[in-house]
Design a protein around this motif. Structure first.
Motif, PDB file in Angstrom:
ATOM      1  N   PRO A  69       0.970  -0.983   0.205  1.00  0.00           N
ATOM      2  CA  PRO A  69      -0.120   0.250   0.137  1.00  0.00           C
ATOM      3  C   PRO A  69       0.962   1.217   0.382  1.00  0.00           C
ATOM      4  CG  PRO A  69      -0.734  -1.345   1.875  1.00  0.00           C
ATOM      5  CD  PRO A  69       0.345  -2.239   1.314  1.00  0.00           C
ATOM      6  N   LEU A  70       1.678   1.282   0.708  1.00  0.00           N
ATOM      7  CA  LEU A  70       2.926   2.404   0.754  1.00  0.00           C
ATOM      8  C   LEU A  70       3.593   3.095  -0.364  1.00  0.00           C
ATOM      9  CD1 LEU A  70       5.116   2.274   3.750  1.00  0.00           C
ATOM     10  CD2 LEU A  70       3.760   3.963   3.033  1.00  0.00           C
ATOM     11  N   GLY A  71       4.313   1.535  -1.193  1.00  0.00           N
ATOM     12  CA  GLY A  71       4.938   1.460  -2.270  1.00  0.00           C
ATOM     13  C   GLY A  71       3.851   1.936  -3.560  1.00  0.00           C
ATOM     14  N   VAL A  72       2.917   1.430  -3.603  1.00  0.00           N
ATOM     15  CA  VAL A  72       1.847   1.561  -4.884  1.00  0.00           C
ATOM     16  C   VAL A  72       1.256   2.934  -4.702  1.00  0.00           C
ATOM     17  CG1 VAL A  72       0.085   1.007  -5.614  1.00  0.00           C
ATOM     18  CG2 VAL A  72       1.484  -0.497  -4.936  1.00  0.00           C
ATOM     19  N   ALA A  73       1.353   3.891  -3.026  1.00  0.00           N
ATOM     20  CA  ALA A  73       0.685   5.107  -3.235  1.00  0.00           C
ATOM     21  C   ALA A  73       1.818   5.645  -3.230  1.00  0.00           C
ATOM     22  CB  ALA A  73      -0.008   5.332  -1.652  1.00  0.00           C
TER      23      ALA A  73
ATOM     24  N   TYR B 211       1.304   8.931  -6.436  1.00  0.00           N
ATOM     25  CA  TYR B 211       1.783   9.906  -5.621  1.00  0.00           C
ATOM     26  C   TYR B 211       2.930  11.060  -7.206  1.00  0.00           C
ATOM     27  CZ  TYR B 211       3.443  14.844  -3.982  1.00  0.00           C
ATOM     28  OH  TYR B 211       3.504  15.814  -3.108  1.00  0.00           O
ATOM     29  N   ILE B 212       4.045  10.377  -6.885  1.00  0.00           N
ATOM     30  CA  ILE B 212       4.675  10.765  -8.031  1.00  0.00           C
ATOM     31  C   ILE B 212       4.160  10.702  -9.571  1.00  0.00           C
ATOM     32  CG2 ILE B 212       7.831  10.271  -8.850  1.00  0.00           C
ATOM     33  CD1 ILE B 212       7.758   8.690  -5.881  1.00  0.00           C
ATOM     34  N   ALA B 213       3.804   9.514  -9.696  1.00  0.00           N
ATOM     35  CA  ALA B 213       3.786   9.327 -11.613  1.00  0.00           C
ATOM     36  C   ALA B 213       2.507  10.752 -11.904  1.00  0.00           C
ATOM     37  CB  ALA B 213       3.511   7.742 -12.124  1.00  0.00           C
ATOM     38  N   GLU B 214       1.368  10.526 -10.926  1.00  0.00           N
ATOM     39  CA  GLU B 214       0.394  11.291 -11.175  1.00  0.00           C
ATOM     40  C   GLU B 214      -0.183  12.709 -11.055  1.00  0.00           C
ATOM     41  OE1 GLU B 214      -2.258   9.610 -13.706  1.00  0.00           O
ATOM     42  OE2 GLU B 214      -0.995   8.262 -13.925  1.00  0.00           O
ATOM     43  N   LEU B 215       0.444  12.981  -9.440  1.00  0.00           N
ATOM     44  CA  LEU B 215       0.336  13.868  -8.525  1.00  0.00           C
ATOM     45  C   LEU B 215       1.173  15.408  -8.516  1.00  0.00           C
ATOM     46  CD1 LEU B 215      -2.407  11.822  -6.263  1.00  0.00           C
ATOM     47  CD2 LEU B 215      -2.683  12.731  -8.258  1.00  0.00           C
ATOM     48  N   ALA B 216       2.852  14.419  -8.375  1.00  0.00           N
ATOM     49  CA  ALA B 216       3.379  15.555  -7.799  1.00  0.00           C
ATOM     50  C   ALA B 216       4.143  16.717  -9.187  1.00  0.00           C
ATOM     51  CB  ALA B 216       4.466  14.458  -7.645  1.00  0.00           C
ATOM     52  N   SER B 217       4.281  17.784  -8.612  1.00  0.00           N
ATOM     53  CA  SER B 217       4.912  18.523  -9.401  1.00  0.00           C
ATOM     54  C   SER B 217       5.964  18.213 -10.202  1.00  0.00           C
ATOM     55  CB  SER B 217       4.612  20.072  -8.555  1.00  0.00           C
ATOM     56  OG  SER B 217       5.404  19.940  -8.068  1.00  0.00           O
ATOM     57  N   PRO B 218       7.187  17.831 -11.305  1.00  0.00           N
ATOM     58  CA  PRO B 218       7.353  17.740 -11.876  1.00  0.00           C
ATOM     59  C   PRO B 218       9.357  18.232 -10.929  1.00  0.00           C
ATOM     60  CG  PRO B 218       6.646  19.141 -13.463  1.00  0.00           C
ATOM     61  CD  PRO B 218       5.840  19.378 -12.424  1.00  0.00           C
ATOM     62  N   PHE B 219       9.329  19.243 -10.078  1.00  0.00           N
ATOM     63  CA  PHE B 219      10.407  19.518  -9.337  1.00  0.00           C
ATOM     64  C   PHE B 219       9.905  18.703  -7.921  1.00  0.00           C
ATOM     65  CE2 PHE B 219      11.322  21.319  -5.242  1.00  0.00           C
ATOM     66  CZ  PHE B 219      12.806  21.260  -5.617  1.00  0.00           C
ATOM     67  N   ILE B 220       8.821  18.335  -7.589  1.00  0.00           N
ATOM     68  CA  ILE B 220       9.023  16.851  -6.192  1.00  0.00           C
ATOM     69  C   ILE B 220       9.349  15.904  -6.563  1.00  0.00           C
ATOM     70  CG2 ILE B 220       7.215  15.824  -4.730  1.00  0.00           C
ATOM     71  CD1 ILE B 220       5.873  18.785  -4.269  1.00  0.00           C
ATOM     72  N   ARG B 221       8.689  15.946  -7.743  1.00  0.00           N
ATOM     73  CA  ARG B 221       8.782  14.571  -9.188  1.00  0.00           C
ATOM     74  C   ARG B 221      10.564  14.313  -8.938  1.00  0.00           C
ATOM     75  NH1 ARG B 221       6.581  13.635 -14.024  1.00  0.00           N
ATOM     76  NH2 ARG B 221       4.780  13.892 -12.688  1.00  0.00           N
ATOM     77  N   GLU B 222      11.523  15.034  -9.182  1.00  0.00           N
ATOM     78  CA  GLU B 222      13.307  15.210  -9.367  1.00  0.00           C
ATOM     79  C   GLU B 222      13.244  14.577  -8.143  1.00  0.00           C
ATOM     80  OE1 GLU B 222      14.014  14.045 -12.340  1.00  0.00           O
ATOM     81  OE2 GLU B 222      12.287  13.968 -12.506  1.00  0.00           O
TER      82      GLU B 222
ATOM     83  N   ILE C 196       9.524  -1.719  -5.422  1.00  0.00           N
ATOM     84  CA  ILE C 196       8.397  -1.615  -5.234  1.00  0.00           C
ATOM     85  C   ILE C 196       7.850  -0.148  -6.044  1.00  0.00           C
ATOM     86  CG2 ILE C 196       5.746  -1.813  -4.339  1.00  0.00           C
ATOM     87  CD1 ILE C 196       6.802  -3.862  -2.564  1.00  0.00           C
ATOM     88  N   ILE C 197       8.131   0.969  -4.999  1.00  0.00           N
ATOM     89  CA  ILE C 197       8.247   1.891  -6.050  1.00  0.00           C
ATOM     90  C   ILE C 197       8.471   2.311  -6.783  1.00  0.00           C
ATOM     91  CG2 ILE C 197       8.130   4.470  -5.247  1.00  0.00           C
ATOM     92  CD1 ILE C 197       8.221   3.892  -2.117  1.00  0.00           C
ATOM     93  N   SER C 198      10.158   2.077  -7.283  1.00  0.00           N
ATOM     94  CA  SER C 198      10.380   2.662  -8.853  1.00  0.00           C
ATOM     95  C   SER C 198       9.921   1.175  -9.749  1.00  0.00           C
ATOM     96  CB  SER C 198      12.126   2.630  -8.346  1.00  0.00           C
ATOM     97  OG  SER C 198      12.211   1.077  -8.314  1.00  0.00           O
ATOM     98  N   ILE C 199       9.559   0.540  -9.997  1.00  0.00           N
ATOM     99  CA  ILE C 199       9.088  -0.280 -10.728  1.00  0.00           C
ATOM    100  C   ILE C 199       7.494  -0.042 -10.957  1.00  0.00           C
ATOM    101  CG2 ILE C 199       8.374  -2.826 -11.335  1.00  0.00           C
ATOM    102  CD1 ILE C 199      10.684  -3.613 -10.307  1.00  0.00           C
TER     103      ILE C 199
ATOM    104  N   VAL D  64       5.833   2.115 -14.657  1.00  0.00           N
ATOM    105  CA  VAL D  64       4.480   1.034 -15.447  1.00  0.00           C
ATOM    106  C   VAL D  64       3.449   1.992 -15.287  1.00  0.00           C
ATOM    107  CG1 VAL D  64       2.920  -0.618 -14.622  1.00  0.00           C
ATOM    108  CG2 VAL D  64       5.479  -0.702 -14.780  1.00  0.00           C
ATOM    109  N   ILE D  65       3.316   3.022 -14.367  1.00  0.00           N
ATOM    110  CA  ILE D  65       2.544   3.674 -13.990  1.00  0.00           C
ATOM    111  C   ILE D  65       2.439   5.019 -15.369  1.00  0.00           C
ATOM    112  CG2 ILE D  65       0.797   5.932 -13.065  1.00  0.00           C
ATOM    113  CD1 ILE D  65       1.573   3.644 -10.232  1.00  0.00           C
ATOM    114  N   SER D  66       3.983   5.522 -14.918  1.00  0.00           N
ATOM    115  CA  SER D  66       3.699   6.799 -16.424  1.00  0.00           C
ATOM    116  C   SER D  66       3.799   5.826 -17.420  1.00  0.00           C
ATOM    117  CB  SER D  66       5.649   6.871 -16.077  1.00  0.00           C
ATOM    118  OG  SER D  66       6.217   7.131 -15.000  1.00  0.00           O
ATOM    119  N   ALA D  67       3.871   3.867 -18.106  1.00  0.00           N
ATOM    120  CA  ALA D  67       3.780   3.777 -19.185  1.00  0.00           C
ATOM    121  C   ALA D  67       2.505   3.933 -20.183  1.00  0.00           C
ATOM    122  CB  ALA D  67       4.976   2.495 -19.288  1.00  0.00           C
ATOM    123  N   ILE D  68       1.649   4.124 -18.675  1.00  0.00           N
ATOM    124  CA  ILE D  68       0.140   4.165 -19.807  1.00  0.00           C
ATOM    125  C   ILE D  68      -0.216   5.061 -20.469  1.00  0.00           C
ATOM    126  CG2 ILE D  68      -2.274   4.237 -18.930  1.00  0.00           C
ATOM    127  CD1 ILE D  68      -1.316   2.981 -16.347  1.00  0.00           C
TER     128      ILE D  68
END
Lengths: 296, 305
Positions: free
Chosen positions: A90-94, A98-109, A165-168, A172-176
């Motif tokens: 749950p932690l990892g997927v959440a 967040y990183i793939a869908e919601l975070a601003s590019p800066f936070i993501r980096e 878990i998070i990076s994979i 995958v989510i970013s590739a959608i």
């Protein structure tokens, strides 16, 4: 002319070099498999298969008759695997969403490398943190005399599985394809509905594969569980019982065995069981990943 | 397929280099390096000894590692070390395995230990008999109130099966198997750390590891006899404290006169060595141990002359 033929030889040599390296990996894998199986299976000349797989007691250096049952060790491994995945998935997927869908590019980096840095923490350091902080904390919460148990070990091992878990999952989510999201939003779905109804189903098999890889890491982890899982021989009946997983049993006992001994062979048999478990998990994750690509 | 041959040759050359360097090291080993491995109870003491010895003889290179008595003896039988530290006597089975591999085991007693049974300082229990300690570790007594303490479940802290202390307790105190509920800790220090924060804990450690924050119990050999503290030096040395035990070193073959192993053993048993032993919290060998050691040294010295 001469120079050109030399280039050709060099090319072929380099190609051969890479091929040889690829083949070497496979040879090493098969070599380890044969080595483990060869020594491990010798143990069954003296230990009955029934006792080995269904015996609850493992005590090769017992005062009386030695006991060779691996059931409580396997149970310990499974306890830690299941609890730590319950925490990590749950932690990892959440985090991945967040990183793939919601975070601003800066936070993501910032977040992505930070999460990958977790993988760089040596497990013995995590073990120390576990002994000094997590174990007393768990003891406090559940009102136990000490915190050396399956839950404490699982919390720490979950931390180790998180980066995988998070990076994979994030990949995958970013590739959608963007069109999925656009279609969903165009139909009037909210962001949460899009994530729940479109993104997660589309990424599900990738997330399963990521969890499987995390699981492989969890099952094989040795140092942390050696330090904080308590390592008692009793069959664990609750997640607050101390457990002794396969890995720490091997790590503890391999130091005292004489090469070629029955105990030595039995530890290899145990290692073989662990190898089969992690191999099956990795294979399953691989199948999931290919299946996902097949669907798309 | 020429490249194949070439790489095969390279691999062979590499293997040859590795093998050769192994030989070279093997030949140099006896002269001025000494590998010592074994008992976690002894590792600090023997390290202190090695350090003091190397101060006097800078050409000597002695490395001391722990891991447990069983681990040290296994390494000695596998031919990986020169000396094994052990907090228990070598077993019949181990001697057999050693002789199968053509390794002749020599035994020396280098110190004595008063094995301590420790509890949390807040625990009102101060005295136990050996039988009670045995019953607690066998899992027959599970609550402190059965031995005069509070109504509280006992948490057992013990060592792993590689430990000589683990086996010493089992042979001489439990005379049976440990309770499966016992927590198996990595070393003496881990037991001290565990009991320090666990009000219900009980542990056993070599006296050299006794620290503030844990309380050593007074032990009586049986019901009715006097309870003796392991801190009573006289009682440990004359054996009135029931958990005294010899601490051993085993060598692979006879340590010949003039070899580093011989010189180091002599150093450990000298007055200087005894001072180091006392400073580390342990006790020097008693008269009987000394007589045994002296006899070994007489044999060694005769054989060479």
């Amino acid at each position: 002319m001469n120079k050109r033929s030399w280039e050709g030889v060099k090319d072929r040599f380099i190609a051969f070099f890479f091929a040889a390296n690829g083949i070497l990996t496979i040879i090493i894998l098969i070599g380890i498999f044969i080595f483990l199986a060869y020594i491990g299976l010798q143990a069954f000349h003296e230990i009955s298969i029934r006792e080995f797989f269904f015996g609850k007691e493992w005590n090769p250096t017992a005062y009386g008759e030695p006991k060779w049952g691996i059931l409580s060790l396997v149970t310990g491994t499974i306890y830690i695997a299941v609890i730590s995945l319950l925490i990590a998935i749950p932690l990892g997927v959440a985090s991945a969403i967040y990183i793939a869908e919601l975070a601003s590019p800066f936070i993501r980096e910032v977040l992505k490398p930070a999460i990958e840095m977790i993988a760089a923490i040596p497990s013995v350091v995590l073990g120390l943190i576990g002994l000094l902080i997590v174990a007393p904390f768990v003891a406090e919460i559940f009102n136990l005399p000490n915190g050396l148990n399956a839950l404490t070990a699982s919390i720490l091992v979950a931390i180790m599985a998180l980066p995988t878990i998070i990076s994979i999952s994030e990949d995958v989510i970013s590739a959608i394809p963007e069109s999925y999201r656009e279609a969903s939003l165009a139909l009037g779905a909210t962001r949460w509905q899009t994530i729940k109804g479109v993104i997660l189903p589309a990424a599900s098999s990738g997330i399963v594969a990521a969890s499987m890889l995390g699981l492989g890491r969890v099952v094989g982890e040795t140092m942390v569980v050696l330090m904080v899982a308590g390592n008692s021989r009793a069959f664990p009946t609750s997640i607050l019982d101390p457990v002794r997983p396969i890995t720490s049993t091997i790590a503890i006992e391999i130091k005292e065995v004489v090469q070629g001994d029955l105990h030595f062979q039995a530890l290899f048999a145990l290692g073989f069981v662990l190898f089969l478990m992690t191999f099956a998990i990795n294979l399953a994750s691989d199948i999931f990943l290919t299946w996902r690509q097949g669907v798309r | 397929m020429k490249p194949v041959n070439r790489s095969v040759i390279w691999v062979l050359i590499l293997i040859a280099i590795v093998a050769l360097s192994g030989c070279i090291n093997g030949n140099q080993a006896p002269s001025n390096t000494l590998e010592i491995k074994g008992s976690d109870t002894l590792v600090q003491l023997v390290s202190d000894m090695a350090e003091a010895y190397m101060m006097e003889h800078p050409e000597a290179d002695i490395s001391v590692t722990g891991g447990g008595s069983g681990c040290g003896i296994a390494a000695l039988i596998n031919g990986e070390v020169d000396i094994a530290d052990a907090s228990r006597r070598i077993e019949e089975g181990e001697l057999e395995k050693a002789s199968e591999r053509g390794i002749e085991i020599w035994e020396f007693v280098i110190a004595r230990d008063g094995l301590c049974i420790i509890v949390h300082p807040s625990n009102p229990v101060r005295n136990l008999t050996l039988d009670e300690v045995g019953a607690i570790y066998r899992g027959e007594i599970t609550n402190w109130k059965e031995v005069g303490g509070e109504d509280m479940k006992i948490t057992l802290y013990g060592r792993q099966s590689t430990s000589g202390t683990y086996e010493f307790m089992r042979e001489h105190v439990l005379k049976g198997d440990y309770s499966p509920d016992m927590l198996n800790m990595e070393g003496n220090k881990a037991i001290v750390d565990g009991v320090k924060v666990d009000k219900s804990g009980i542990g056993y450690i070599g006296i050299g590891y006794l620290r503030d924050g844990v309380k050593p119990l007074n032990i009586a050999s049986k019901k009715g006899s006097a309870y003796v503290s392991p801190l009573d030096q006289e009682a440990v040395e004359d054996g009135r404290y029931p958990l005294t035990r010899p601490l051993y070193q085993y060598t692979n073959g006879m340590p010949v006169v003039g070899s580093l192993a011989y010189n180091f053993l002599k150093f450990e048993l000298s007055d200087k060595g005894e001072n180091i032993t006392r400073r580390a919290g342990y006790y020097p060998p008693n008269t009987e141990d000394k007589a045994n050691n002296d006899e070994k040294f007489r044999m060694i010295e005769k054989k060479i002359r």
